[in-house]
Design an enzyme around this catalytic site. Structure first.
Site, short mmCIF file in Angstrom:
data_model
loop_
_atom_site.label_atom_id
_atom_site.label_comp_id
_atom_site.label_asym_id
_atom_site.label_seq_id
_atom_site.Cartn_x
_atom_site.Cartn_y
_atom_site.Cartn_z
N ASP A 19 22.91 -12.92 2.77
CA ASP A 19 21.97 -12.74 4.01
C ASP A 19 22.42 -13.69 5.12
OD1 ASP A 19 21.62 -15.28 3.15
OD2 ASP A 19 19.43 -15.41 2.78
N HIS A 27 22.33 -17.86 3.26
CA HIS A 27 22.30 -18.60 1.59
C HIS A 27 23.45 -18.30 1.28
CE1 HIS A 27 18.05 -18.45 2.76
NE2 HIS A 27 18.18 -19.69 2.43
N SER A 82 16.37 -24.69 1.41
CA SER A 82 16.41 -23.56 0.46
C SER A 82 18.17 -23.69 0.09
CB SER A 82 16.03 -22.50 1.07
OG SER A 82 16.94 -22.13 2.26
#
Length: 430
Positions: A405, A408, A255
């Site tokens: 977070d 990321h 991601s």
């Protein structure tokens, strides 16, 4: 001291006798095991199921999440447990007990239960067990559980060894069973027990080879988009090839890489547009998922000057994998890229920092992997770059101003990435 053959036979007989002598543990068979209790909730908040039903909708981090547990019936009134969840990234119903010594059960033991799937079209399940202090193991059950929807009660049995890795301490387990849900769903469970010997009817991956065994990412939250994204990337590669377009730069990862394209497309274009880049990042991917994609055409038909690879943080986050196993997965991905793109220079990045402080368990695990990664660089075809200090304060803390977070990057974090990597990228592009 080497044991004689007769001594080995005696010890084997004693171990078998201990396993046979171990009593079955009815964790929830009509009622909880003596001294145990049923807990339910989401990732941050769990509470006991004291009555016939309970509702959890007061997690300040998930304002719309609802997790409900209830006593329901299979063969008699109240002999089963129900779990309903929606808008919750994670939900659970579990048995919590006094410390249980499960070591005598490891050789041949099973954990089994009856499962009824009422609704799981947008959800998934996994079975979880604690394996010592700050240690837990889980086995996923997404596609089979979805296939069981509406088919009534089914008996599931797993080898206890599915939840045991080398070095785990099963001498005082206080959370011997949990059924976790993701997405949304409604299920019922009954007759939860651990037996000293049994015949499992469910399989589990070998944790020692999971990181190097190619497979798609079959999680409840990825099934709808993961394979379509793969097909879109194959189509884009075919289009570029047909049009005679070069692809000089490829990013491969999870991601963190995916978000270049998904969350920061303007920055991605501004920084790398001149290379006609291809973003092959997929949210949630682990080393084995990257390997599957590589083996199914995602870098075939292109001849980039440089490929950037960063992978492994989800091996840590998803299954708390040992550093040497994550390293093996990354090594296998590097080998696959080199095999398919022999003329391309590969820039292998250290796994980015995660967690606020240097002693965060997941960051520590990733840093152990990073310490091994230079072994993969020959500085001719494979190059290693650790730019993690660029993201950290002098005391090693990670700011939410860079990674909100603590995993990321935001726009500022991606700018830091670009600034730290560009000098090396410039050299490799030349």
């Amino acid at each position: 001291m080497k044991l004689s053959h007769s001594a080995v036979l005696i010890l084997s007989a004693l171990a078998a006798s201990a396993a046979t002598a171990a009593a079955s543990l009815p964790l929830y068979v009509g009622q909880p095991l003596a001294g145990a209790k049923v807990m339910f909730g989401d990732f941050d908040v769990q509470k006991p199921l004291d009555g016939d039903a309970g509702r959890m909708d007061d997690d300040p981090k998930l304002k719309n999440a609802v997790v409900e547990a209830r006593r329901t019936s299979k063969d008699a009134a109240g002999d089963a447990l129900g779990l309903t969840w929606k808008d919750a990234w994670f939900s659970t119903v579990r048995v919590e007990s006094a410390p249980l010594d499960l070591r005598p059960y490891l050789a041949k033991g099973t954990v089994s239960f009856d499962l009824k799937v009422n609704e799981l079209a947008k959800g998934g399940l996994s079975v979880r067990m604690d394996c010592g202090n700050n240690c837990e193991r889980k086995v996923g059950n997404v596609i089979p559980a979805r296939a069981a929807q509406g088919k009534g009660w089914q008996h599931l049995s797993y080898a206890l060894s599915c939840f045991h890795h080398k070095g785990d301490d099963f001498s005082a387990v206080t959370k011997p069973f949990a059924l976790d849900g993701t997405g949304a769903g409604d299920v019922e469970i009954a007759n939860i027990r651990i037996d000293p010997a049994g015949k499992p009817n469910q399989t589990c991956p070998d944790y020692r080879t999971a990181s190097v065994t190619p497979e798609p990412l079959n999680e409840s939250w990825s099934i709808d988009w993961w394979m379509p994204r793969h097909e879109e990337k194959l189509a884009e590669i075919a289009r570029r090839k047909a049009a005679g377009e070069r692809t000089d730069l490829v990013f491969i990862g999870d991601s963190i890489t995916h978000h270049w394209e998904k969350e920061q497309p303007e920055l991605f274009k501004a920084f790398y547009g001149k290379y006609n880049p291809l973003d092959l990042g997929y949210g949630g991917d682990r080393t084995e998922n990257v390997l599957w994609r590589l083996q199914h055409g995602e870098i075939d038909g292109i001849d980039p000057k440089v490929t950037v690879l960063m992978i492994g943080t989800n091996n840590t986050g998803h299954r708390a994998e040992a550093p040497e196993l994550i390293f093996a997965g990354i090594k296998r991905d590097v080998a696959e890229i080199r095999k398919r793109l022999p003329k391309t220079k590969l820039l292998l990045l250290a796994i980015f920092p995660r967690g606020e402080k240097p002693d965060d368990g997941q960051r520590v695990n990733n840093e152990k992997v990073n310490a091994m990664l230079p072994k993969l660089a020959d500085n001719q075809h494979v190059f290693f770059l650790n730019m993690n200090k660029a993201f950290l304060a002098p005391d090693g803390t990670l700011s939410k101003d860079i990674m909100p977070d603590l995993l990321h990057p935001n726009a500022e974090g991606y700018k830091i990435w670009q600034r730290a990597m560009q000098p090396e990228l410039d050299k490799l592009m030349r």
